[in-house]
Design a protein around this motif. Structure first.
Motif, PDB file in Angstrom:
ATOM      1  N   TYR A 162       0.834  -1.206   0.000  1.00 46.73           N
ATOM      2  CA  TYR A 162       0.000   0.000   0.000  1.00 46.73           C
ATOM      3  C   TYR A 162       0.867   1.254   0.000  1.00 46.73           C
ATOM      4  O   TYR A 162       0.599   2.205  -0.735  1.00 46.73           O
ATOM      5  CB  TYR A 162      -0.930  -0.016   1.215  1.00 46.73           C
ATOM      6  CG  TYR A 162      -1.647   1.286   1.454  1.00 46.73           C
ATOM      7  CD1 TYR A 162      -2.719   1.663   0.646  1.00 46.73           C
ATOM      8  CD2 TYR A 162      -1.256   2.139   2.470  1.00 46.73           C
ATOM      9  CE1 TYR A 162      -3.381   2.865   0.865  1.00 46.73           C
ATOM     10  CE2 TYR A 162      -1.910   3.340   2.692  1.00 46.73           C
ATOM     11  CZ  TYR A 162      -2.961   3.706   1.892  1.00 46.73           C
ATOM     12  OH  TYR A 162      -3.603   4.893   2.106  1.00 46.73           O
ATOM     13  N   GLU A 163       1.898   1.274   0.830  1.00 48.79           N
ATOM     14  CA  GLU A 163       2.788   2.441   0.892  1.00 48.79           C
ATOM     15  C   GLU A 163       3.462   2.693  -0.460  1.00 48.79           C
ATOM     16  O   GLU A 163       3.543   3.834  -0.922  1.00 48.79           O
ATOM     17  CB  GLU A 163       3.831   2.276   2.002  1.00 48.79           C
ATOM     18  CG  GLU A 163       3.242   2.268   3.395  1.00 48.79           C
ATOM     19  CD  GLU A 163       2.490   3.547   3.762  1.00 48.79           C
ATOM     20  OE1 GLU A 163       2.853   4.641   3.268  1.00 48.79           O
ATOM     21  OE2 GLU A 163       1.530   3.456   4.535  1.00 48.79           O
ATOM     22  N   ALA A 164       3.935   1.639  -1.105  1.00 47.88           N
ATOM     23  CA  ALA A 164       4.571   1.781  -2.422  1.00 47.88           C
ATOM     24  C   ALA A 164       3.552   2.235  -3.465  1.00 47.88           C
ATOM     25  O   ALA A 164       3.847   3.087  -4.314  1.00 47.88           O
ATOM     26  CB  ALA A 164       5.219   0.462  -2.839  1.00 47.88           C
ATOM     27  N   TYR A 165       2.355   1.688  -3.399  1.00 46.19           N
ATOM     28  CA  TYR A 165       1.273   2.064  -4.309  1.00 46.19           C
ATOM     29  C   TYR A 165       0.933   3.546  -4.151  1.00 46.19           C
ATOM     30  O   TYR A 165       0.773   4.272  -5.138  1.00 46.19           O
ATOM     31  CB  TYR A 165       0.054   1.169  -4.032  1.00 46.19           C
ATOM     32  CG  TYR A 165      -1.271   1.798  -4.324  1.00 46.19           C
ATOM     33  CD1 TYR A 165      -1.738   1.899  -5.630  1.00 46.19           C
ATOM     34  CD2 TYR A 165      -2.068   2.291  -3.293  1.00 46.19           C
ATOM     35  CE1 TYR A 165      -2.966   2.490  -5.891  1.00 46.19           C
ATOM     36  CE2 TYR A 165      -3.294   2.866  -3.550  1.00 46.19           C
ATOM     37  CZ  TYR A 165      -3.732   2.971  -4.851  1.00 46.19           C
ATOM     38  OH  TYR A 165      -4.938   3.547  -5.106  1.00 46.19           O
ATOM     39  N   ARG A 166       0.815   4.024  -2.922  1.00 51.48           N
ATOM     40  CA  ARG A 166       0.491   5.434  -2.686  1.00 51.48           C
ATOM     41  C   ARG A 166       1.565   6.350  -3.261  1.00 51.48           C
ATOM     42  O   ARG A 166       1.259   7.415  -3.800  1.00 51.48           O
ATOM     43  CB  ARG A 166       0.328   5.695  -1.185  1.00 51.48           C
ATOM     44  CG  ARG A 166      -0.883   5.067  -0.565  1.00 51.48           C
ATOM     45  CD  ARG A 166      -2.142   5.781  -0.904  1.00 51.48           C
ATOM     46  NE  ARG A 166      -2.131   7.115  -0.315  1.00 51.48           N
ATOM     47  CZ  ARG A 166      -3.188   7.872  -0.168  1.00 51.48           C
ATOM     48  NH1 ARG A 166      -4.360   7.443  -0.559  1.00 51.48           N
ATOM     49  NH2 ARG A 166      -3.105   9.063   0.358  1.00 51.48           N
ATOM     50  N   ALA A 167       2.831   5.945  -3.170  1.00 52.93           N
ATOM     51  CA  ALA A 167       3.910   6.744  -3.753  1.00 52.93           C
ATOM     52  C   ALA A 167       3.775   6.793  -5.276  1.00 52.93           C
ATOM     53  O   ALA A 167       3.948   7.853  -5.892  1.00 52.93           O
ATOM     54  CB  ALA A 167       5.268   6.176  -3.342  1.00 52.93           C
ATOM     55  N   ARG A 168       3.456   5.641  -5.889  1.00 49.55           N
ATOM     56  CA  ARG A 168       3.260   5.623  -7.349  1.00 49.55           C
ATOM     57  C   ARG A 168       2.073   6.483  -7.748  1.00 49.55           C
ATOM     58  O   ARG A 168       2.117   7.210  -8.744  1.00 49.55           O
ATOM     59  CB  ARG A 168       3.071   4.191  -7.846  1.00 49.55           C
ATOM     60  CG  ARG A 168       4.341   3.365  -7.838  1.00 49.55           C
ATOM     61  CD  ARG A 168       4.163   2.017  -8.545  1.00 49.55           C
ATOM     62  NE  ARG A 168       3.153   1.178  -7.935  1.00 49.55           N
ATOM     63  CZ  ARG A 168       3.363   0.348  -6.911  1.00 49.55           C
ATOM     64  NH1 ARG A 168       4.569   0.257  -6.374  1.00 49.55           N
ATOM     65  NH2 ARG A 168       2.374  -0.393  -6.433  1.00 49.55           N
TER      66      ARG A 168
END
Length: 109
Positions: A62-68
């Motif tokens: 989720y954290e990586a997705y939010r950054a993308r």
């Protein structure tokens, strides 16, 4: 797998703006790595309650997705659209795990 449920309180006079916002996420969210179930706007009953629902592998994913999503051109534009138009009055999110499966086959009377 976890599911993110986003509950929105929206301006009832700006439902069309929320629908546009939802359609934009329909493009950006899957492109950035989450499995979008959908966005749901008022139909009957409350004119101010709406939801967004998607699956994601884990909180780390989720954290990586939010950054993308923040780096995505449509994602940035959609965040700005919501800020500028102010149709979202409140937003809450919760992460839940699916615990009721497997389900029986649907029987249609």
């Amino acid at each position: 797998m976890i599911t993110c449920f986003i509950r929105y309180e929206i301006d009832p006079f700006k439902r069309d703006a929320f629908a546009e916002y939802a359609r934009n996420w329909g493009q950006a969210i899957p492109r950035c790595g989450a499995d979008l179930i959908g966005y749901f706007g008022p139909h009957e009953g409350s004119a101010t309650c709406a939801y967004g629902v998607y699956n994601i592998e884990s909180l780390a994913a989720y954290e990586a997705y939010r950054a993308r999503l923040a780096d995505d051109s449509l994602g940035r534009a959609n965040y700005e659209f919501a800020r500028r138009e102010r149709f979202i009055l409140k937003e809450d999110r919760i992460f839940l795990k699916h615990v009721s499966g497997p389900h029986a086959e649907l029987v249609r009377p």
